[in-house]
Design a protein around this motif. Structure first.
Motif, PDB file in Angstrom:
ATOM      1  N   GLY A   4       0.745  -1.373  -0.102  1.00  0.00           N
ATOM      2  CA  GLY A   4       0.013   0.124  -0.223  1.00  0.00           C
ATOM      3  C   GLY A   4       0.873   1.377   0.014  1.00  0.00           C
ATOM      4  O   GLY A   4       0.412   2.245   0.359  1.00  0.00           O
ATOM      5  N   LEU A   5       1.920   1.183  -0.333  1.00  0.00           N
ATOM      6  CA  LEU A   5       2.804   2.419  -0.437  1.00  0.00           C
ATOM      7  C   LEU A   5       2.188   3.485  -1.523  1.00  0.00           C
ATOM      8  O   LEU A   5       2.204   2.918  -2.755  1.00  0.00           O
ATOM      9  CB  LEU A   5       4.354   2.227  -0.999  1.00  0.00           C
ATOM     10  N   LYS A   6       1.979   4.649  -1.026  1.00  0.00           N
ATOM     11  CA  LYS A   6       1.259   5.562  -2.045  1.00  0.00           C
ATOM     12  C   LYS A   6       2.522   6.505  -2.419  1.00  0.00           C
ATOM     13  O   LYS A   6       3.554   6.946  -1.553  1.00  0.00           O
ATOM     14  CB  LYS A   6       0.398   6.780  -1.080  1.00  0.00           C
ATOM     15  N   THR A   7       2.596   6.795  -3.678  1.00  0.00           N
ATOM     16  CA  THR A   7       3.545   7.382  -4.492  1.00  0.00           C
ATOM     17  C   THR A   7       2.768   8.748  -5.254  1.00  0.00           C
ATOM     18  O   THR A   7       2.048   8.813  -5.484  1.00  0.00           O
ATOM     19  CB  THR A   7       4.230   6.601  -5.415  1.00  0.00           C
ATOM     20  N   GLN A   8       3.799   9.580  -5.626  1.00  0.00           N
ATOM     21  CA  GLN A   8       3.561  10.840  -6.259  1.00  0.00           C
ATOM     22  C   GLN A   8       3.743  10.644  -7.631  1.00  0.00           C
ATOM     23  O   GLN A   8       4.727  11.124  -8.418  1.00  0.00           O
ATOM     24  CB  GLN A   8       4.559  11.887  -5.790  1.00  0.00           C
ATOM     25  N   THR A   9       2.480  10.093  -8.480  1.00  0.00           N
ATOM     26  CA  THR A   9       2.674   9.772  -9.865  1.00  0.00           C
ATOM     27  C   THR A   9       2.527  11.039 -10.820  1.00  0.00           C
ATOM     28  O   THR A   9       2.623  11.058 -11.722  1.00  0.00           O
ATOM     29  CB  THR A   9       1.611   8.908 -10.049  1.00  0.00           C
ATOM     30  N   GLU A  10       1.989  11.951 -10.100  1.00  0.00           N
ATOM     31  CA  GLU A  10       1.597  13.540 -10.721  1.00  0.00           C
ATOM     32  C   GLU A  10       2.125  14.663  -9.801  1.00  0.00           C
ATOM     33  O   GLU A  10       2.255  14.458  -8.387  1.00  0.00           O
ATOM     34  CB  GLU A  10       0.007  13.639 -10.773  1.00  0.00           C
ATOM     35  N   PRO A  11       2.605  15.606 -10.518  1.00  0.00           N
ATOM     36  CA  PRO A  11       2.517  15.867 -11.975  1.00  0.00           C
ATOM     37  C   PRO A  11       3.657  15.108 -12.526  1.00  0.00           C
ATOM     38  O   PRO A  11       4.968  14.980 -11.984  1.00  0.00           O
ATOM     39  CB  PRO A  11       2.754  17.425 -11.829  1.00  0.00           C
ATOM     40  N   PHE A  12       3.520  14.770 -13.932  1.00  0.00           N
ATOM     41  CA  PHE A  12       4.645  14.170 -14.925  1.00  0.00           C
ATOM     42  C   PHE A  12       5.337  15.287 -15.213  1.00  0.00           C
ATOM     43  O   PHE A  12       4.895  16.305 -15.759  1.00  0.00           O
ATOM     44  CB  PHE A  12       3.891  13.427 -15.825  1.00  0.00           C
ATOM     45  N   ASP A  35      12.072   4.300   0.750  1.00  0.00           N
ATOM     46  CA  ASP A  35      10.456   4.653   0.748  1.00  0.00           C
ATOM     47  C   ASP A  35      10.626   5.997   0.018  1.00  0.00           C
ATOM     48  O   ASP A  35       9.691   6.291  -0.862  1.00  0.00           O
ATOM     49  CB  ASP A  35      10.149   4.803   2.157  1.00  0.00           C
ATOM     50  N   ALA A  36      11.431   7.029   0.339  1.00  0.00           N
ATOM     51  CA  ALA A  36      11.370   8.400  -0.088  1.00  0.00           C
ATOM     52  C   ALA A  36      11.729   8.398  -1.690  1.00  0.00           C
ATOM     53  O   ALA A  36      11.146   8.910  -2.671  1.00  0.00           O
ATOM     54  CB  ALA A  36      12.404   9.244   0.523  1.00  0.00           C
ATOM     55  N   LYS A  37      12.779   7.295  -2.215  1.00  0.00           N
ATOM     56  CA  LYS A  37      12.860   7.451  -3.650  1.00  0.00           C
ATOM     57  C   LYS A  37      11.671   6.824  -4.223  1.00  0.00           C
ATOM     58  O   LYS A  37      11.421   7.577  -5.392  1.00  0.00           O
ATOM     59  CB  LYS A  37      14.256   6.276  -3.657  1.00  0.00           C
ATOM     60  N   LEU A  38      11.041   6.026  -3.719  1.00  0.00           N
ATOM     61  CA  LEU A  38       9.749   5.217  -4.640  1.00  0.00           C
ATOM     62  C   LEU A  38       8.849   6.329  -4.294  1.00  0.00           C
ATOM     63  O   LEU A  38       7.926   6.288  -5.579  1.00  0.00           O
ATOM     64  CB  LEU A  38       9.137   3.855  -3.576  1.00  0.00           C
ATOM     65  N   ASP A  39       8.497   6.839  -3.304  1.00  0.00           N
ATOM     66  CA  ASP A  39       7.188   8.000  -3.335  1.00  0.00           C
ATOM     67  C   ASP A  39       7.733   9.150  -4.171  1.00  0.00           C
ATOM     68  O   ASP A  39       6.917   9.542  -5.045  1.00  0.00           O
ATOM     69  CB  ASP A  39       7.479   8.518  -1.841  1.00  0.00           C
ATOM     70  N   VAL A  44       5.159   3.011  -9.569  1.00  0.00           N
ATOM     71  CA  VAL A  44       3.692   1.794  -9.178  1.00  0.00           C
ATOM     72  C   VAL A  44       4.168   0.427 -10.218  1.00  0.00           C
ATOM     73  O   VAL A  44       5.020   0.781 -10.715  1.00  0.00           O
ATOM     74  CB  VAL A  44       2.641   2.782 -10.137  1.00  0.00           C
ATOM     75  N   ASP A  45       3.435  -0.190  -9.499  1.00  0.00           N
ATOM     76  CA  ASP A  45       3.816  -1.632 -10.222  1.00  0.00           C
ATOM     77  C   ASP A  45       3.060  -2.135 -11.277  1.00  0.00           C
ATOM     78  O   ASP A  45       2.651  -3.326 -11.377  1.00  0.00           O
ATOM     79  CB  ASP A  45       3.730  -2.684  -8.843  1.00  0.00           C
ATOM     80  N   ALA A  79      10.491  -4.741 -15.111  1.00  0.00           N
ATOM     81  CA  ALA A  79      10.091  -4.200 -16.571  1.00  0.00           C
ATOM     82  C   ALA A  79       8.497  -3.653 -16.607  1.00  0.00           C
ATOM     83  O   ALA A  79       8.528  -2.685 -17.303  1.00  0.00           O
ATOM     84  CB  ALA A  79      10.309  -5.185 -17.703  1.00  0.00           C
ATOM     85  N   HIS A  80       7.678  -4.173 -15.549  1.00  0.00           N
ATOM     86  CA  HIS A  80       6.529  -3.561 -16.044  1.00  0.00           C
ATOM     87  C   HIS A  80       6.067  -2.529 -14.934  1.00  0.00           C
ATOM     88  O   HIS A  80       4.918  -1.974 -15.134  1.00  0.00           O
ATOM     89  CB  HIS A  80       5.303  -4.802 -15.450  1.00  0.00           C
ATOM     90  N   TRP A  81       6.916  -1.971 -14.253  1.00  0.00           N
ATOM     91  CA  TRP A  81       6.965  -0.984 -13.469  1.00  0.00           C
ATOM     92  C   TRP A  81       7.000   0.546 -14.201  1.00  0.00           C
ATOM     93  O   TRP A  81       7.252   0.348 -15.244  1.00  0.00           O
ATOM     94  CB  TRP A  81       7.931  -0.919 -12.199  1.00  0.00           C
ATOM     95  N   TRP A  82       6.611   1.492 -13.499  1.00  0.00           N
ATOM     96  CA  TRP A  82       6.592   2.863 -14.079  1.00  0.00           C
ATOM     97  C   TRP A  82       7.203   3.807 -13.158  1.00  0.00           C
ATOM     98  O   TRP A  82       6.574   3.717 -11.901  1.00  0.00           O
ATOM     99  CB  TRP A  82       5.236   3.366 -14.600  1.00  0.00           C
ATOM    100  N   CYS A  83       7.648   4.932 -13.385  1.00  0.00           N
ATOM    101  CA  CYS A  83       7.828   6.136 -12.490  1.00  0.00           C
ATOM    102  C   CYS A  83       7.811   7.376 -13.190  1.00  0.00           C
ATOM    103  O   CYS A  83       7.866   7.230 -14.481  1.00  0.00           O
ATOM    104  CB  CYS A  83       9.184   5.936 -11.610  1.00  0.00           C
ATOM    105  N   ARG A  84       7.344   8.645 -12.587  1.00  0.00           N
ATOM    106  CA  ARG A  84       7.275   9.770 -13.463  1.00  0.00           C
ATOM    107  C   ARG A  84       8.651  10.389 -13.861  1.00  0.00           C
ATOM    108  O   ARG A  84       8.543  11.398 -14.404  1.00  0.00           O
ATOM    109  CB  ARG A  84       6.594  10.850 -12.301  1.00  0.00           C
TER     110      ARG A  84
END
Length: 88
Positions: A4-12, A35-39, A44-45, A79-84
């Protein structure tokens, strides 16, 4: 992400200036703060965005190592993950 880690996907980041602002945040968080790096990077997975982008297509992804080689991140990724900070 898992657990359940919430991450900052926006703004791109739409330009180099915005991209650099995210990198500055990552540098302030420190290399050992996973945790900060992921956030901050917005991991997202699953594929994300209009084009369903994923790490596999990112210029920083090292396929044979399953690794993000962006100096501010440097961490294992799937490979299927994504980050901003995704870039081609």
């Amino acid at each position: 992400m898992a657990d359940g880690l919430k991450t900052q996907t926006e703004p791109f980041p739409e330009d180099n200036h915005q991209f650099e602002k995210v990198l500055v945040e990552l540098r302030k968080a420190g290399k050992d703060n996973l945790d900060a790096k992921l956030d901050i990077s917005g991991f997202v997975d699953h594929p994300y965005g209009e084009d369903e982008q994923r790490c596999l297509e990112c210029m920083y992804y090292l396929v044979h190592r399953k690794w993000c080689d962006l100096p501010e991140l440097e961490l294992p990724v799937e490979a299927h993950w994504w980050c901003r900070l995704w870039r081609i």
